[in-house]
Design a protein around this motif. Sequence first.
Motif, mmCIF file in Angstrom:
data_model
loop_
_atom_site.group_PDB
_atom_site.id
_atom_site.type_symbol
_atom_site.label_atom_id
_atom_site.label_comp_id
_atom_site.label_asym_id
_atom_site.label_seq_id
_atom_site.Cartn_x
_atom_site.Cartn_y
_atom_site.Cartn_z
ATOM 1 N N LEU A 102 58.135 67.327 56.775
ATOM 2 C CA LEU A 102 56.701 67.616 56.883
ATOM 3 C C LEU A 102 56.304 68.086 58.271
ATOM 4 O O LEU A 102 56.886 67.659 59.279
ATOM 5 C CB LEU A 102 55.891 66.360 56.536
ATOM 6 N N THR A 103 55.291 68.926 58.315
ATOM 7 C CA THR A 103 54.715 69.344 59.595
ATOM 8 C C THR A 103 53.955 68.170 60.207
ATOM 9 O O THR A 103 53.624 67.202 59.518
ATOM 10 C CB THR A 103 53.727 70.516 59.413
ATOM 11 N N TYR A 130 52.447 69.616 55.418
ATOM 12 C CA TYR A 130 53.113 70.253 54.285
ATOM 13 C C TYR A 130 54.592 70.378 54.632
ATOM 14 O O TYR A 130 54.992 70.214 55.793
ATOM 15 C CB TYR A 130 52.499 71.621 53.956
ATOM 16 N N TYR A 131 55.408 70.656 53.643
ATOM 17 C CA TYR A 131 56.836 70.796 53.873
ATOM 18 C C TYR A 131 57.118 72.133 54.540
ATOM 19 O O TYR A 131 56.817 73.180 53.991
ATOM 20 C CB TYR A 131 57.620 70.708 52.557
ATOM 21 N N ALA A 152 57.920 77.217 52.863
ATOM 22 C CA ALA A 152 58.975 76.418 53.493
ATOM 23 C C ALA A 152 60.284 77.191 53.558
ATOM 24 O O ALA A 152 60.560 78.049 52.728
ATOM 25 C CB ALA A 152 59.193 75.116 52.715
ATOM 26 N N GLU A 153 61.098 76.826 54.549
ATOM 27 C CA GLU A 153 62.463 77.318 54.617
ATOM 28 C C GLU A 153 63.289 76.420 53.695
ATOM 29 O O GLU A 153 63.191 75.198 53.775
ATOM 30 C CB GLU A 153 62.986 77.224 56.053
ATOM 31 N N ILE A 154 64.098 77.023 52.828
ATOM 32 C CA ILE A 154 64.905 76.278 51.872
ATOM 33 C C ILE A 154 66.372 76.360 52.301
ATOM 34 O O ILE A 154 66.890 77.455 52.530
ATOM 35 C CB ILE A 154 64.774 76.855 50.441
ATOM 36 N N LYS A 155 67.025 75.208 52.408
ATOM 37 C CA LYS A 155 68.453 75.153 52.731
ATOM 38 C C LYS A 155 69.174 74.520 51.546
ATOM 39 O O LYS A 155 68.845 73.408 51.153
ATOM 40 C CB LYS A 155 68.683 74.324 53.992
ATOM 41 N N VAL A 156 70.143 75.236 50.985
ATOM 42 C CA VAL A 156 70.829 74.797 49.769
ATOM 43 C C VAL A 156 72.319 74.612 50.040
ATOM 44 O O VAL A 156 72.948 75.469 50.663
ATOM 45 C CB VAL A 156 70.639 75.845 48.638
#
Length: 140
Positions: A80-81, A87-88, A129-133
Amino acid sequence: MSHIVTTQWKKNVQFESDNPSGHKVLIDLGPENGGKGEGLRPKALMLTALAGCSGVDITPMLEKMKVEIEDFKIVIEGHLTEDTPSYYHTVTVDYHFYGKDLDEKKINRAVNLSVDKYCGVMEMFRRFAEIKVTSHFHNS
């Protein structure tokens, strides 16, 4: 196409929300925010929706690919910010697959199709959001 949900106030900061499927979920805050912790937190519920959306993409694809797994879980961490409203800003999605002689190539294909093409909730998250998978394979 649209979805309609109705969220009804129960008490204090607790709400009950329905779903187009007819099922209901209880939403509540923790004691530190005036709730009793008897339901799901709203922001964490978003992460649950992300996992569910991707999971229901992946399992049928693996079945069609004739890939057998013994177990599968998705672990998501949302960062979260500091701002209000928070927000994420970054979300890590870890897919864990368990089984014998896992076909990593086909499993990765199913994950990538979900992440890049089919999961609408993932696409919504990308908007903020930046998504890391990462996929993890646990061969037994």
